[in-house]
Design an enzyme around this catalytic site. Structure first.
Site, PDB file in Angstrom:
ATOM      1  N   HIS A  68      58.456  62.444  25.748  1.00 12.32           N
ATOM      2  CA  HIS A  68      57.771  61.729  24.664  1.00 12.32           C
ATOM      3  C   HIS A  68      58.051  62.424  23.336  1.00 12.32           C
ATOM      4  O   HIS A  68      59.065  62.173  22.701  1.00 12.32           O
ATOM      5  CB  HIS A  68      56.272  61.663  24.971  1.00 12.32           C
ATOM      6  CG  HIS A  68      55.499  60.718  24.098  1.00 12.32           C
ATOM      7  ND1 HIS A  68      56.084  59.821  23.246  1.00 12.32           N
ATOM      8  CD2 HIS A  68      54.159  60.539  23.944  1.00 12.32           C
ATOM      9  CE1 HIS A  68      55.152  59.119  22.617  1.00 12.32           C
ATOM     10  NE2 HIS A  68      53.974  59.541  23.001  1.00 12.32           N
ATOM     11  N   HIS A 123      65.796  53.000  24.556  1.00 13.65           N
ATOM     12  CA  HIS A 123      64.339  52.920  24.403  1.00 13.65           C
ATOM     13  C   HIS A 123      63.781  52.045  25.511  1.00 13.65           C
ATOM     14  O   HIS A 123      64.439  51.110  25.965  1.00 13.65           O
ATOM     15  CB  HIS A 123      63.975  52.337  23.028  1.00 13.65           C
ATOM     16  CG  HIS A 123      62.532  52.473  22.685  1.00 13.65           C
ATOM     17  ND1 HIS A 123      61.582  51.546  23.061  1.00 13.65           N
ATOM     18  CD2 HIS A 123      61.857  53.435  21.995  1.00 13.65           C
ATOM     19  CE1 HIS A 123      60.398  51.935  22.622  1.00 13.65           C
ATOM     20  NE2 HIS A 123      60.536  53.064  21.972  1.00 13.65           N
ATOM     21  N   ASP A 136      64.208  59.180  17.227  1.00 14.90           N
ATOM     22  CA  ASP A 136      64.453  60.606  17.436  1.00 14.90           C
ATOM     23  C   ASP A 136      65.883  61.015  17.116  1.00 14.90           C
ATOM     24  O   ASP A 136      66.163  62.212  16.951  1.00 14.90           O
ATOM     25  CB  ASP A 136      64.128  60.981  18.886  1.00 14.90           C
ATOM     26  CG  ASP A 136      62.673  60.727  19.221  1.00 14.90           C
ATOM     27  OD1 ASP A 136      61.808  61.190  18.472  1.00 14.90           O
ATOM     28  OD2 ASP A 136      62.409  60.046  20.229  1.00 14.90           O
ATOM     29  N   SER A 194      51.072  58.847  24.355  1.00 22.53           N
ATOM     30  CA  SER A 194      50.032  59.393  23.476  1.00 22.53           C
ATOM     31  C   SER A 194      49.019  58.329  23.078  1.00 22.53           C
ATOM     32  O   SER A 194      47.803  58.591  23.060  1.00 22.53           O
ATOM     33  CB  SER A 194      50.669  60.027  22.233  1.00 22.53           C
ATOM     34  OG  SER A 194      51.507  59.119  21.554  1.00 22.53           O
ATOM     35  N   ARG A 210      62.957  52.338  12.694  1.00 17.40           N
ATOM     36  CA  ARG A 210      62.545  53.652  12.196  1.00 17.40           C
ATOM     37  C   ARG A 210      63.768  54.544  11.983  1.00 17.40           C
ATOM     38  O   ARG A 210      63.796  55.358  11.050  1.00 17.40           O
ATOM     39  CB  ARG A 210      61.552  54.296  13.173  1.00 17.40           C
ATOM     40  CG  ARG A 210      60.276  53.494  13.364  1.00 17.40           C
ATOM     41  CD  ARG A 210      59.413  54.084  14.472  1.00 17.40           C
ATOM     42  NE  ARG A 210      60.104  54.075  15.754  1.00 17.40           N
ATOM     43  CZ  ARG A 210      59.640  54.649  16.870  1.00 17.40           C
ATOM     44  NH1 ARG A 210      58.486  55.292  16.840  1.00 17.40           N
ATOM     45  NH2 ARG A 210      60.326  54.593  18.000  1.00 17.40           N
TER      46      ARG A 210
END
Length: 460
Positions: free
Chosen positions: A296, A342, A397, A266, A351
């Site tokens: 994504h 990742h 996620d 993105s 995060r």
């Protein structure tokens, strides 16, 4: 001397002026105008001293392997370190949580403050963040024809498709597009890009809220409250404004999802399209189409589906052995464990940690959260044993869907829209700086497989 933008004064809005106290504080645009000349000189000096130096060799594997690790972009807002995780203008997530202003009575950082940090590299004052909230609230209304576009979409059309359409349609009122047609000087590109970017970010809650209410609710939308911050208004538009814990979650969620350096799909898409001097609405519309891909932005949805399937088969409060058995069955069936690993990180995603800390504080007894914690203790060792991941640790996620579900936002198709609202901050900040620094059109060199064979035919 602060450069004054000709032809941009007409874009000034009373809402973005700070009230006079002992001394009027600079607006974000004014501060940015002060910083740009020095940044231009810094880039000139870097290129003069280091311009002919090489990062290192480029391998054929990198071309076939998605350009992983290939240094090819300038991205000012954030840098992702494999061991430390993301840093926003040099500051870790923990530092941002401590330094950035929070809402009155709240503890999570306001995304308005992070946007200021991404653009300037500086921590804003509470007053500056409050005025930025007011400015975005004043810009939040979307044109009637954009409302009609959203309202005419069938509820079966994916929310991300609707989101992309609506953002792209905002191009109709682009200040940059009009200025470019009028022959504005390149030195003034950034000012119009700034105005478009501010409008873009400001209008996203109304767009997202309208899509959510049309697809999952009654279609009726409350008005933006000019006294509330960005996240509070978004929560209210979604129907969760009375739940202060959810509002706090949105503040954290948006902040940690804003930027993750420039190589992800993105971010890179927005920068690439913007390099063609497409306005921020067109550039970010393209970003959203990349974010909608299952590799994504849909990853948190896949995590939640996997967790629910596991829970349905082994029950709540399952033993560690039952969880281990289910994880192994996932791997042996040829699937991956969603939310783990990742492309860059080689440690637990900060995060993820930030969201876990929020969950421990606010929903420690939630069954799905308990399962997420149990998985965190089990999965890394299994992945290492199976040799399935260079990084066996959880990413962002692995947690976000569980948090949203706890508060009742369980429509998984909408999760990527929230991700998109967040990612606009990072993409917009870089678009502004690209125009300020005169970044050129992106045009990398490509090769065919046949050309590579010929090129290396006689080389050792």
């Amino acid at each position: 001397m602060i450069p004054v933008l000709r032809n941009v004064s007409r874009l000034a809005r009373p809402s973005i002026r700070f009230s006079s106290t002992a001394a009027r504080q600079l607006t974000l645009k004014e501060r940015l105008a002060e910083l740009i000349p020095a940044e231009i000189e810094k880039v000139k000096a870097i290129r003069a001293e280091h311009g002919k130096k090489a990062f290192g060799p480029v391998t054929v594997d990198q071309l076939y392997g998605g350009m992983r690790g290939l240094p090819a972009l300038i991205w000012d807002g954030s840098v992702l370190d494999p061991e430390e995780g993301i840093r926003f203008r040099g500051k870790s997530i923990d530092e941002c949580k401590k330094l950035l202003p929070a809402a009155p009575g709240g503890s999570e950082p306001l995304p308005e403050g992070l946007f200021w940090l991404l653009l300037t590299g500086e921590i804003p004052s509470k007053e500056q963040v409050t005025e930025l909230s007011r400015d975005w609230a004043a810009r939040a209304e979307i044109p009637d024809f954009v409302k009609e576009i959203i309202d005419r979409c069938p509820p079966t059309l994916h929310p991300m498709s609707q989101f992309s359409m609506a953002v792209t349609a905002l191009n109709h009122d682009s200040a940059f597009a009009k200025a470019y047609q009028d022959g504005v000087s390149k030195k003034e590109y950034w000012g119009y890009t700034f105005e478009d970017s501010m409008d873009l970010i400001a209008k996203l809650p109304n767009i997202a809220g309208r899509i959510y209410r049309n697809v999952f609710g009654d279609g009726k939308l409350p008005a933006i409250d000019s006294t509330k911050d960005y996240s509070a208004n978004l929560a209210n538009l979604l129907g969760f404004g009375d739940n202060e814990a959810f509002v706090e979650l949105l503040r954290l969620y948006i902040t940690i999802h804003t930027d993750h350096e420039g190589g992800n799909v993105s971010a890179h898409t927005g920068k690439l399209v913007g390099s063609a001097l497409s306005d921020p609405f067109l550039a970010f519309g393209a970003s959203l189409n990349g974010l909608a891909g299952p590799l994504h932005g849909l990853a948190n949805q896949e995590v939640l589906l996997w967790l629910r399937k596991m829970q349905s088969q082994i029950g709540e409060n399952a033993t560690d052995d039952a969880v281990k058995s289910y994880v192994w069955s996932t791997l042996k069936s040829g699937q991956v464990v969603p939310g783990y690993g990742h492309a860059v990180l080689r440690k637990t995603d900060p995060r993820y940690t930030a969201q876990r800390e929020f969950a421990l504080k606010n929903l420690s007894h939630d069954p799905l959260f308990k399962l997420v914690g149990q998985i965190y203790d089990i999965v890394p060792n299994i992945l290492l044993e199976a040799g399935k991941a260079k990084n066996p640790w959880p990413n962002v996620d692995a947690h976000s869907g569980v948090l949203l579900t706890h508060y009742g936002l369980d429509q998984m198709q909408f999760y990527t829209v929230l991700f998109g609202v967040s990612r606009a901050f990072g993409v917009a900040a870089q678009l502004i700086w690209d125009r300020a620094l005169g970044a050129p059109l992106e045009r990398p060199k490509s090769y065919s497989s046949e050309a590579i064979q010929k090129m290396f035919k006689d080389r050792p």
